[in-house]
Design a protein around this motif. Structure first.
Motif, PDB file in Angstrom:
ATOM      1  N   TRP A  86     -51.075  12.455 -42.046  1.00 49.50           N
ATOM      2  CA  TRP A  86     -50.662  11.063 -41.898  1.00 49.50           C
ATOM      3  C   TRP A  86     -50.745  10.583 -40.463  1.00 49.50           C
ATOM      4  CZ3 TRP A  86     -47.158  15.092 -42.185  1.00 49.50           C
ATOM      5  CH2 TRP A  86     -46.365  15.267 -41.074  1.00 49.50           C
ATOM      6  N   ASP A 136     -42.963   8.218 -41.467  1.00 48.86           N
ATOM      7  CA  ASP A 136     -44.418   8.160 -41.340  1.00 48.86           C
ATOM      8  C   ASP A 136     -45.115   9.189 -42.216  1.00 48.86           C
ATOM      9  OD1 ASP A 136     -44.333   6.158 -39.523  1.00 48.86           O
ATOM     10  OD2 ASP A 136     -44.396   7.468 -37.762  1.00 48.86           O
ATOM     11  N   TRP A 137     -44.429  10.306 -42.458  1.00 48.87           N
ATOM     12  CA  TRP A 137     -45.081  11.411 -43.163  1.00 48.87           C
ATOM     13  C   TRP A 137     -45.064  11.235 -44.660  1.00 48.87           C
ATOM     14  CZ3 TRP A 137     -41.495  11.885 -39.312  1.00 48.87           C
ATOM     15  CH2 TRP A 137     -40.156  11.985 -39.700  1.00 48.87           C
ATOM     16  N   ARG A 138     -44.420  10.186 -45.134  1.00 45.51           N
ATOM     17  CA  ARG A 138     -44.426   9.917 -46.569  1.00 45.51           C
ATOM     18  C   ARG A 138     -45.247   8.661 -46.829  1.00 45.51           C
ATOM     19  NH1 ARG A 138     -40.083  11.277 -50.211  1.00 45.51           N
ATOM     20  NH2 ARG A 138     -39.200  13.223 -49.540  1.00 45.51           N
ATOM     21  N   THR A 139     -45.923   8.639 -47.958  1.00 52.62           N
ATOM     22  CA  THR A 139     -46.598   7.408 -48.325  1.00 52.62           C
ATOM     23  C   THR A 139     -45.535   6.357 -48.611  1.00 52.62           C
ATOM     24  OG1 THR A 139     -46.565   7.950 -50.662  1.00 52.62           O
ATOM     25  CG2 THR A 139     -48.507   8.660 -49.426  1.00 52.62           C
ATOM     26  N   ASN A 177     -41.741   6.889 -49.769  1.00 56.28           N
ATOM     27  CA  ASN A 177     -40.596   6.400 -48.995  1.00 56.28           C
ATOM     28  C   ASN A 177     -39.586   5.739 -49.916  1.00 56.28           C
ATOM     29  OD1 ASN A 177     -40.307   6.349 -45.869  1.00 56.28           O
ATOM     30  ND2 ASN A 177     -42.520   6.285 -46.228  1.00 56.28           N
ATOM     31  N   ASP A 215     -50.028   3.926 -51.888  1.00 55.96           N
ATOM     32  CA  ASP A 215     -50.612   5.152 -51.346  1.00 55.96           C
ATOM     33  C   ASP A 215     -50.860   5.086 -49.842  1.00 55.96           C
ATOM     34  OD1 ASP A 215     -50.605   6.373 -53.795  1.00 55.96           O
ATOM     35  OD2 ASP A 215     -52.563   5.530 -54.356  1.00 55.96           O
ATOM     36  N   HIS A 216     -50.543   3.941 -49.231  1.00 59.03           N
ATOM     37  CA  HIS A 216     -50.736   3.838 -47.778  1.00 59.03           C
ATOM     38  C   HIS A 216     -49.606   4.557 -47.049  1.00 59.03           C
ATOM     39  CE1 HIS A 216     -53.555   0.838 -49.062  1.00 59.03           C
ATOM     40  NE2 HIS A 216     -53.904   0.557 -47.819  1.00 59.03           N
ATOM     41  N   HIS A 217     -49.840   4.799 -45.756  1.00 58.34           N
ATOM     42  CA  HIS A 217     -48.767   5.306 -44.916  1.00 58.34           C
ATOM     43  C   HIS A 217     -48.181   4.131 -44.143  1.00 58.34           C
ATOM     44  CE1 HIS A 217     -48.737   9.647 -45.456  1.00 58.34           C
ATOM     45  NE2 HIS A 217     -50.016   9.503 -45.785  1.00 58.34           N
TER      46      HIS A 217
END
Ligand SMILES: Nc1ncnc2c1ncn2[C@@H]1O[C@H](COP(=O)(O)OP(=O)(O)O)[C@@H](O)[C@H]1O
Ligand SMILES: [Mg+2]
Lengths: 264, 258
Positions: A251, B94-97, B101, B134-136
């Protein structure tokens, strides 16, 4: 110039590298044709090919010291960082201790380590790599585990999440960029530590002794070839770190196609 | 006896008591909030709005007095996951889509994967970001991130929503759009909202009751009831809105002059 974006980060350093090598070769051809001061790149490459069996087995031995020392140092660093960020007492005990140990010029203690582990044992060199790698990993990872946005912790607490859950969901992911920066720093540190430690003892079929003995026999092109082998080990470790980083945190914005991003 | 959504009785908060950096943040706070109300806390910065909100959330404990949420202690309400929270900074991971989140509180509450995914889809539709699951977060604008944070705070249908200047970092147009969004969610879900802001028009536009606080030490100066009915594009240009804005402004002036 029209370079595809994917290759861009590699092209400039490659071009620069070729220019530097050509300049080195050309200048020496005029100023030092016998290669007393500095052998030209072509001689170094020639020595590398000529001594390939010896350099290969020396590289394997030194590489083993580096990689095994790094793995252990990194594991210790991670565990210490986790403890320190989770338990206040651990922080009060481990952190000052680590800072004190870090202040010791560890490489200068290589002869002492040899006395402990036996002059020809690779253990003393591994131990030096472990200690040197431990500190940057520990400090950076601990920083990443603690430097978390307070609002993110409060949010987790508002969901009544346990301390371990907060560790897993917030602190550990937050620490990854810090950890991998330390990995990249450590990879060159580990190479330096291992080779310098080998000057004083450990296995004789290794890069450190190869460099000292070649230099002692004024075979500087052989010495340079061994240095080149060490450089290659360091470079491989750096890119392995980059690959692991991409795999672990896809990410992250620094992952967009620039292997040198984090060190820039 | 009707159960209050929030019941605050003679609450005070002193930070660092007995030390040189002691701060009397709140004194003598009494406030009852009924289910379904939209209450905003407004006042000069440093008057204790965030502190009051964090006390209700049981993220910190009062020095004196008691706080009940849904008839239980604030701490029990937190452990029962009775409320959702949103802050000025979206605070997304940030590390989760984006979808994951929104699913985070549901994961912590032990929802099944299929249920979680169904719910995060619904919530994404609700905040009109259906195609961004599916975005970050880093790929989204500030306003979009804030909408995701609000979707996250609503994902488990909490009976109480606590918001601390959630639109403080947004530009004026996005801000007004988000205000309508929150009003829509509030009327659709019937949740109780406690909302901190330092914008007078925002407080008037959103709330059923504006609580005006005064600083040093923080206390409640006045509360002003508001009834604008169904808001629309014209509401902000109409007389009832202006009258309330003037009333709240006068109350704040009085507070700052004191
Ligand atoms: N954790 C804390 N430690 C010490 N003082 C604090 C803390 N949080 C808030 N305060 C103090 O309490 C007062 C109220 O703060 P806050 O609730 O953040 O005000 P507001 O949200 O209305 O701007 C301020 O004087 C602030 O400095
Ligand atoms: Mg505040």
């Amino acid at each position: 110039m029209n370079v595809p974006d994917r290759l861009r980060p590699y092209v400039a350093p490659l071009v620069a590298g070729v220019i530097i090598l050509a300049g080195w070769e050309g200048t020496l051809a005029v100023t030092d044709p016998d290669g007393f001061v500095l052998p030209p790149p072509s001689d170094i490459l020639g020595a590398l090919v000529e001594n390939r069996t010896q350099i290969w087995s020396a590289s394997r031995n030194t590489g083993f010291v580096i990689v095994s020392g790094m793995i252990v140092g990194v594991l210790f660093g991670i565990v210490a960082a986790l403890l320190v960020s989770r338990f206040r007492t651990a922080n009060e005990v481990i952190t000052p201790l680590a800072v004190a140990v870090n202040a010791i010029p560890i490489i200068a203690m290589a002869p002492i380590f040899n006395a402990w582990f036996g002059l020809l044992s690779p253990r003393s060199n591994q131990a030096i790599v472990v200690i040197l790698v431990f500190f940057p990993i520990f400090i950076n990872t601990a920083k990443g585990l603690t430097l978390v946005e307070p609002a993110q912790i409060e949010l987790m607490e508002s969901y009544a999440a346990s301390k371990w859950r907060i560790m897993r969901e917030v602190r550990i992911p937050n620490s990854l960029p810090f950890f991998f920066t330390a990995m990249k720093l450590s990879s060159s540190l580990a190479v330096i530590a291992a080779i310098v430690a080998e000057y004083f003892g450990g296995r004789q079929d290794a890069l450190g002794p190869l460099i000292t003995s070649s230099a002692g026999l004024t075979r500087y092109d052989d010495a340079w070839a061994a240095v080149l082998a060490g450089t290659l080990i360091g470079t491989v470790l750096y890119f392995v770190s980059v690959l692991l980083e991409r795999f672990a945190m896809p990410w992250h914005s620094s992952m967009r196609n620039d292997p040198f991003a984090a060190t820039r | 006896m009707t159960t209050h959504a929030v019941r605050i009785e003679s609450v005070s908060k002193i930070f660092n008591p007995g030390r040189p950096n002691e701060v009397q943040a709140l004194v003598d706070i009494d406030l009852d909030i009924s289910p379904g109300e939209f209450v905003t806390l407004i006042g000069p910065s440093g008057c204790g709005k965030s502190t009051l909100l964090r006390l209700i959330a049981s993220l910190i404990d009062p020095t004196g007095g008691t706080i009940h949420v849904n008839g239980k202690s604030a701490e029990q309400a937190r452990l029962d996951q009775d409320y959702g929270m949103a802050f000025q900074r979206a605070g997304l991971f940030d590390w989760r889509t984006v979808a994951r989140n929104i699913e985070l509180p549901l994961e912590l509450m032990g929802w099944k994967k299929s249920e979680r995914e169904r719910r995060s889809k619904e919530m994404l539709e609700l905040v009109k970001l259906g195609e961004f699951g599916d975005h970050h977060p880093a790929e989204l604008s500030g306003g979009m991130q804030q909408r995701i944070a609000i979707a996250r705070s609503l994902s488990f249908s909490p009976s109480l929503l606590l918001m601390d200047e959630p639109f403080g970092a947004l530009d004026e147009m996005t801000r007004e759009h988000m205000q309508d969004e929150v009003l829509r969610l509030w009327s659709e879900t019937g949740t109780t909202v406690v909302f901190v802001t330092h914008s007078i028009p925002e407080a008037v536009y959103l709330s059923t009751r504006v609580v005006v606080m005064s600083p040093r030490p923080g206390r409640i100066a006045t509360t002003i009831d508001v009834d604008l009915g169904g808001r629309n594009d014209d509401t902000r240009a109409e007389t009832p809105f202006f009258e309330k804005v003037t009333e709240v402004r006068a109350a704040l002036r009085a507070v700052e002059a004191a």
